[in-house]
Design an enzyme around this catalytic site. Structure first.
Site, PDB file in Angstrom:
ATOM      1  CB  THR B  88      -1.031   0.009   1.151  1.00 52.20           C
ATOM      2  OG1 THR B  88      -0.352  -0.238   2.382  1.00 52.20           O
ATOM      3  CG2 THR B  88      -2.084  -1.066   0.942  1.00 52.20           C
ATOM      4  CB  ILE B 110      -4.984  -4.238 -22.350  1.00 52.06           C
ATOM      5  CG1 ILE B 110      -6.151  -3.412 -21.813  1.00 52.06           C
ATOM      6  CG2 ILE B 110      -5.473  -5.554 -22.908  1.00 52.06           C
ATOM      7  CD1 ILE B 110      -5.822  -1.978 -21.645  1.00 52.06           C
ATOM      8  CB  SER B 121     -12.051   5.803 -30.254  1.00 49.89           C
ATOM      9  OG  SER B 121     -13.121   5.167 -30.916  1.00 49.89           O
ATOM     10  CB  ALA B 122      -9.889   2.442 -34.624  1.00 55.28           C
ATOM     11  NE  ARG B 195     -13.448  -0.901 -34.823  1.00 51.57           N
ATOM     12  CZ  ARG B 195     -13.680  -0.900 -33.534  1.00 51.57           C
ATOM     13  NH1 ARG B 195     -12.733  -0.580 -32.698  1.00 51.57           N
ATOM     14  NH2 ARG B 195     -14.877  -1.202 -33.055  1.00 51.57           N
ATOM     15  CG  HIS B 213       1.768  -2.546  -5.518  1.00 58.48           C
ATOM     16  ND1 HIS B 213       2.706  -3.435  -5.063  1.00 58.48           N
ATOM     17  CD2 HIS B 213       0.656  -3.288  -5.771  1.00 58.48           C
ATOM     18  CE1 HIS B 213       2.184  -4.649  -5.015  1.00 58.48           C
ATOM     19  NE2 HIS B 213       0.942  -4.578  -5.438  1.00 58.48           N
ATOM     20  NE  ARG B 222       3.373  -8.183 -19.501  1.00 63.63           N
ATOM     21  CZ  ARG B 222       2.875  -9.319 -19.951  1.00 63.63           C
ATOM     22  NH1 ARG B 222       3.607 -10.126 -20.725  1.00 63.63           N
ATOM     23  NH2 ARG B 222       1.667  -9.693 -19.612  1.00 63.63           N
TER      24      ARG B 222
END
Lengths: 300, 300, 300, 300
Positions: B88, B110, B121-122, B195, B213, B222
């Site tokens: 925390t 994601i 936004s496509a 698209r 965190h 990653r």
């Protein structure tokens, strides 16, 4: 859509009921494992579920037993909880789905973060040659009034040209995907790289697990008329299962969420003036033109 | 990567410091708004941040002031918190990034759900003609030992063929995307449909906001050697900024997470036998072959 | 409420503005670190914030620069986002608060899970002798119509008796807490055990960090007339700061959420009949009695 | 702990198995609804569960059927997933518990935010007269080496005095709670106010639903030797059920998490030097004294 082997696996899974002491929803048992087709190659399948209408009531009451036996009381409590935005009792039900869907739909879907997901990995495995090609009646022009929507359906040569491009590009991309992966007379490109050649209408699949509260939120946004058609049909297929799973909760959801509207303070004031017999114009409403247009869509 | 207009906007944003009473990290101020290039057309930019090393200490102590003035004490506490998995206090720092990245990287990214995202936004807008094409030294064959990894770098004709396919398919897909959208002599397909013809190496962009965190968790997975190269370079670019932002927390992270290992009960037992002078074989270790291989990679 | 030392620390923190390139909200700078008193010993203090109204717009547009300079456009977009339940742009703002509050309020507060919390540890430290004792005008009887609410204010002997019990029990509990902890002539009970003797009106404190979307959700539920008074006053104190921080977003929130209502499908139907001149009774409305009562409260 | 009525309800719930097509865990069926006693008046009860070991494998493979029939393969995959921190397959199992626990334990428990909770409402209902009073062997002194821990067990007069204070204060607080609520000859204080007089060792109860990944995280922290005894016994009771529910996943959890340790880069270096025959001192280790003490606890 499913191979004979897959269908046989599903039949096998449905062949052998086992006894359980858990809450059972007859309506949901009928759906278990079965593939409900969506779009041209997609589906949703219910893999597992937890709880039923009574479980919502039981959690709301933190009770020892199975809640009241009087369906009417349960219904009243469920409607009360929905009306007053009590979310935690609905979180006590959970469902797990297996979904096959085009990548561009998956990208929209995943924006709902409060869920658990396991997606088929194109880094690890090779994707199948399956692409979403819209049905002719879904081949719509860009909306002229809404940046984010569809207008009239394309017809004639333009429609034919679009379908031809979508099909031929998808197939060529997949041919080249295979050609790059091939280890026949060459090393073969890594799968994690080759996949980048594939278009957004290729199908992927995932296991998706979500609680009923968050599922209702998903359905409210994605089964809505403003959602893109290609995700809306998934939401509708799921909604049909949820209706059989928790009929009381679903009815409350339909009345308060899907069939409901939210009014701003300004909109309340306008309606009150109208109820008092006054004719209110947009200018006098305090609303913007966009807001007024949406207001008039509902209230005339 | 950035247009002159965009660079001018960034310079303008950096030109006018304003006074604040908030915690300020000099190291992070130097990064604000600047684009750090990643891959061939991507970047990460720090848009905003909240907190610094002292803020971690302050939150851990629920204190009234700015924490101790003794850096050494702060460092000891931060290392203690990291070692004992106290998450925390690290959640009390937050960073907001603007990232431009290929769609197949975005899809992996994601999967880290505990973050806030606004993606271009496509459905609403038209994407640019920008695709990720791997540099020659990144054009790797499928690993022969790992289903999910890369082997040797492709060379010669095979490499040339792959690059040619990736480039020509991307450009053809984009040509057809434009052709379908065009309203020149035709209605023009809806953007939300057109698209779907675009491949997974097209660039998208988003604003991504995350607490420290959860960012550390992202970086551990990653920026790791097992992560796919194309996401790892983003993680490394972010890590370089984090190091300047919260140097004490980042040093603890490097020691305990990036440079650390987790040992199973079985691995502890083997190491203890080794420390006592015993030579332990895989068979006698109780580990599977895969586990043993990973163990030996670290311990010889 | 605050000791001279604490006030001095706050003054020190406010004395030295530093330059930053980040978005700055003048309105929020004025609040930083200052304690806004709540109840008899509690407070809220803004410790840090990220973003402002323009940051919401900027994230919504995934733009390169600072968003439009035309406030009216920003306002219109923010209202649009709020009206259409677009939550992610509001998530791009974040605030960190230091809150001192009674334990029974903390227990209600913590039900909002999408936030970061560091609470003062009674396992590690000794709590202060500070208890919430309601002001006479808040000493209310149980509601006779609502299981979960207050009725008339108690007066006379009953009020005096209640106040006396609350005060004397709290003090006795704290005396015994100290007596059990004391290492004077005895070992002294562990702090993690001794704390169990303390009542729910003792004050605790925490650092609480939340994004603006989730903060609005908190405010909608807790600044509402149906919320318990003791948490509502905290929500109101926070709302006053938010209004100064992001005035456009707060105005939209007030119009669409605090001042708005949600109508069910049944309620819409009734209003339409009324607008058409029909008098509709509860029986003819399809609503339950409870629902009808709530409907009439708004619409008469 | 449970009334005869409650026990009868539990027996009734267990009396009537129903057929289901879902995954069934025989080990977990044996636990369903039964109360496992914890502390003096508490319990945990499994109310529902979703999935089993095979469901973890099935989700990891995004498969159509029930996963392989070869338990050994499943075990290997589950151990691999655990070793490599793949969390999503474990998220595909879910469990719902009914827990009765002291308020100070509940306050620690709720810090685990990724779970669903419905707590008995003291705003709406009246709590029972049930308090946790430690068994004599749990009445420990404050640790002299650890600010957050227990030392020796109290004995003799000091122990007697503590027990007497805890019991008499709890009972007096409850007597006054009842006195304030009473509507006998007075109005009666609102329940939402009267509850503030109750101490933190009063029992509350809730329904708690969590996925297996987050439950493992909870168990790792709370079944650990450093956790406070009063929450550890709950974690242990839950762990015993999980072991019967998903034996393969639990065994992997025990080996890699409960029985495992995390080594920092510095600790790895020290161990390697030791394996090479070198004697390393704290000074030469680069570790702080606290870190070294923890290191030596494991490695001698």
């Amino acid at each position: 859509m499913l191979t004979p082997d897959q269908l046989a696996e599903i039949d096998a899974a449905r062949a052998t009921p086992r006894p359980t002491l858990r809450a059972v929803s007859e309506g949901m048992e009928a759906h278990l494992y079965r593939a409900h087709p969506v779009l041209d190659h997609g589906f949703i399948r219910v893999i597992d579920y937890m709880g039923d209408d009574a479980a919502i009531v039981q959690a709301a009451r933190v009770s020892y037993g199975a809640g009241t036996k009087h369906v009417q009381n349960d219904e009243g409590l469920i409607r009360y909880l929905m009306r007053h935005w009590h979310s935690t009792p609905f979180e006590m039900c959970e469902v797990k789905l297996h979904v096959k869907l085009p990548v561009f739909v998956a990208r929209q879907w995943i924006r709902h973060r409060t869920a658990n997901v396991n997606e088929y990995s194109a880094r690890y495995s090779i994707l199948d040659r399956e692409f979403y090609i819209p049905a002719p009646e879904q081949l719509a022009a860009q909306s002229t009034v809404n940046n984010q929507g569809r207008g009239e359906v394309l017809t004639g040569e333009e429609a034919a040209r679009v379908l031809d491009l979508l099909k031929s590009d998808a197939n060529r991309a997949y041919d080249h995907y295979e050609a790059m992966l091939s280890q026949d007379g060459q090393q073969g490109l890594a799968r994690e790289l080759a996949r980048m050649n594939l278009p957004a209408n290729i199908y992927t699949q995932w296991y998706w697990k979500v609680d009923l509260h968050n599922l209702f939120h998903f359905l409210r946004l994605r089964a809505d008329a403003h959602a893109q058609y290609e995700i809306r049909v998934y939401a509708e297929a799921i909604a049909a299962c949820v209706k059989d799973w928790v009929p009381l909760a679903f009815a409350a959801f339909e009345d308060y969420r899907m069939g409901g509207v939210t009014l701003s303070g300004k909109a309340i004031a306008v309606l009150k003036r109208r109820l008092a017999g006054e004719a209110v114009t947009q200018e006098a409403s305090g609303m913007s033109k966009g807001e007024w247009r949406e207001f008039v869509e509902v209230w005339g």
